[in-house]
Design a protein around this motif. Sequence first.
Motif: not given
Length: 312
Positions: A1-6, A42-45, A177-180, A219-225
């Motif tokens: 999953m990918a989450v924004g710095g915001n 795996v979390v990409v922030h 895992v927190l990566a990238a 799966m790849m999850v892209l988190v948005t608003g």
Amino acid sequence: MAVGGNALTRADQTGTAEQIEANAAQMAAGISNLCEAGWSVVVVHGNGPQVGHLAIQQEGSVDLVPPQPLYSLNAMSQGQLGSVLARSIDAIQGPGTAVGVISHMIVDPEDPAFQDPTKPIGPFFTESEADTMAKRRGWVMKEDAGRGYRRMVASPQPIEMLEHTAVEALLGAGKVVLAAGGGGVAVSRDDRGGYPGVDAVIDKDAAAAVLAGSLKAEMMVLVTGVDAVLIDYGTPRARPVHEMSLTQAEQYLAEGQFPAGSMGPKIRASIDFVRESDGTAVITSAERMLEALEARSGVGTRIVPKQAGSTA
């Protein structure tokens, strides 16, 4: 999953340690729900606000300590946010559950992005200050939003994350895992087998696609608003799309449905991941993330290799 710095420093916040930790605790709850549902995670922030603050601190203290390059600031923010998130996840799942990996992403020095840097970073300068910084540091300085001049850096496409086998091993050991983080520290390959740092900003969604592809993620999850992607956005015909085939997603992107300044990078990253892995990409909000992983939930937007149902 990918989450924004915001998600860790919100638009109405100043970015205090207390604010970041409170936001991380909310994020950790959603990650824990995925773990409880049986997923390996795996979390990409992102790190936009945080690395920007570090850049401002660097320029504000040049008379006291030497300023560090942008790639070092990216590494600093990875450590900072990785620590906060790991402790928040451990508070729910147990000590030692989450592991942060300082990650390095290979980029091509010949990437066209280096010819026209467009990503603003750090503080605002006056025109005369910007001219001085351009001459002294070799920075590309451009006017930004009518508020002054800022340094512009390239945002090249990531090629490979050096630590992806370590991430795979940690997943095998049952870790979150927190990566990238922040897209990873940008590096290039030199002729001696080294990996020198590169001052660049890597899109976190593109980095997530590269990592997810190398891991052959399901799966790849892209988190948005928003809960789901809209087509014909801004018109009376605007409507959510709950499933797109790879071909449809490419067609919509080519038609300009998803501009570069909004949903475009997420759609492009989803296309890259699905093509590479034959997996499924999901774009949705943090609140609906677990629901969206279910194929028949009708929640979120799924990009799949081949069409399996209605597009809207």
